[in-house]
Design a protein around this motif. Structure first.
Motif, PDB file in Angstrom:
ATOM      1  N   LYS A  83       0.817  -1.218   0.000  1.00  0.00           N
ATOM      2  CA  LYS A  83       0.000   0.000   0.000  1.00  0.00           C
ATOM      3  C   LYS A  83       0.848   1.264   0.000  1.00  0.00           C
ATOM      4  N   SER A  84       2.131   1.112  -0.318  1.00  0.00           N
ATOM      5  CA  SER A  84       3.029   2.273  -0.340  1.00  0.00           C
ATOM      6  C   SER A  84       2.714   3.164  -1.528  1.00  0.00           C
ATOM      7  N   ASP A  85       2.963   4.450  -1.382  1.00  0.00           N
ATOM      8  CA  ASP A  85       2.785   5.366  -2.495  1.00  0.00           C
ATOM      9  C   ASP A  85       3.856   6.440  -2.463  1.00  0.00           C
ATOM     10  N   GLY A  86       3.907   7.220  -3.553  1.00  0.00           N
ATOM     11  CA  GLY A  86       4.896   8.278  -3.647  1.00  0.00           C
ATOM     12  C   GLY A  86       6.278   7.720  -3.947  1.00  0.00           C
ATOM     13  N   VAL A  87       7.304   8.451  -3.551  1.00  0.00           N
ATOM     14  CA  VAL A  87       8.688   8.023  -3.766  1.00  0.00           C
ATOM     15  C   VAL A  87       9.092   7.125  -2.606  1.00  0.00           C
ATOM     16  N   ILE A  88       9.478   5.897  -2.922  1.00  0.00           N
ATOM     17  CA  ILE A  88       9.838   4.944  -1.883  1.00  0.00           C
ATOM     18  C   ILE A  88      11.159   4.261  -2.224  1.00  0.00           C
ATOM     19  N   SER A  89      11.723   3.602  -1.230  1.00  0.00           N
ATOM     20  CA  SER A  89      12.962   2.839  -1.376  1.00  0.00           C
ATOM     21  C   SER A  89      12.638   1.364  -1.201  1.00  0.00           C
TER      22      SER A  89
END
Length: 240
Positions: A83-89
């Motif tokens: 469910k991550s969003d945007g800029v991630i690592s």
């Protein structure tokens, strides 16, 4: 000659600052990111609620950059990023999500660009030094890259900006993405030529291919006139 047909590389060939991608959904769409070293990739993802996408049902089937699999055990390195969003690592394996690894190419010739008929694999624009690429990626990881839009601000746009610092400043055209550019080029080829010319005869097919190639190359970040080089600190300030 192999690289004319494919940009596939092995994991041990990766270098920090590389723009990499992996195909999704039966090669309909590729997900892009910046490899920063030590098996880690920084990338721009879609997430529920905050990213705009196309605003159509296509978002669910085509433009999912980080597929969700509820049966999959969370990665011991990344945790649950479904469910991550945007800029991630993410670790490289989570970024690839079972796909193969490809290297986006910069500074290629127009002939090589047109030889790669599929958009989103290369550009005529040249990459900046590695330290600049990594600085932009790390800065955007902390500060974001704005709202996701499949045609104007997607994962490929993010990676191209990290590599070049170039930003499209007009509100009426697509972003830097070669994938979006190739889809629009195909639409231009069909719309600009009578259907019977495209479906019958060598001349019609040649005309359609010519329109497609011209549209693709004119939308490439390396030749467009509606771009400026913007420092990442200024970009983030402007987008807030």
């Amino acid at each position: 000659m192999v690289r004319v047909l494919s940009n596939k590389i092995q994991k041990d060939e990766l270098k920090p600052g590389d723009h990499i991608y992996s195909w999704r959904n039966l090669y309909i769409y590729a997900h892009h990111g910046i490899y920063v070293g030590n098996g880690i990739v920084i990338h721009f993802t879609r997430g529920p609620g905050q990213e705009t996408g196309t605003g159509t049902v296509l978002d669910r089937f085509i433009f999912s950059s980080f597929p969700s699999d509820p049966s999959k055990t969370p990665c011991p390195i990344c945790g649950d990023q479904s469910k991550s969003d945007g800029v991630i690592s993410s670790c490289l394996e989570c970024f690839l999500y079972g796909g193969e690894l490809y290297l986006f190419q910069y500074g290629i010739s127009p002939a090589m660009f047109l030889a790669k008929a599929r958009g989103g694999t290369c550009t005529l624009a040249r990459s900046d030094p590695t330290e600049d690429v990594l600085h932009r990626a790390e800065y955007l990881l902390q500060n974001g890259f704005g709202a996701y839009n499949a045609f104007k601000n997607n994962c490929e746009d993010f990676a191209i900006y990290c590599k070049t610092g170039l930003i499209v400043f007009t509100r009426v055209s697509v972003g830097r993405s070669g994938q979006a550019g190739s889809y629009l080029a195909a639409f231009d080829a069909i719309a600009s030529s009578p259907l019977h010319f495209l479906t019958t005869g060598f001349v019609g097919l040649t005309a359609g291919c010519g329109i497609y190639c011209i549209s693709r190359i004119m939308s490439d970040i390396g030749v467009r006139r509606d771009v400026r080089k913007i420092p990442v600190e200024r970009l983030v300030t402007h987008s807030r």
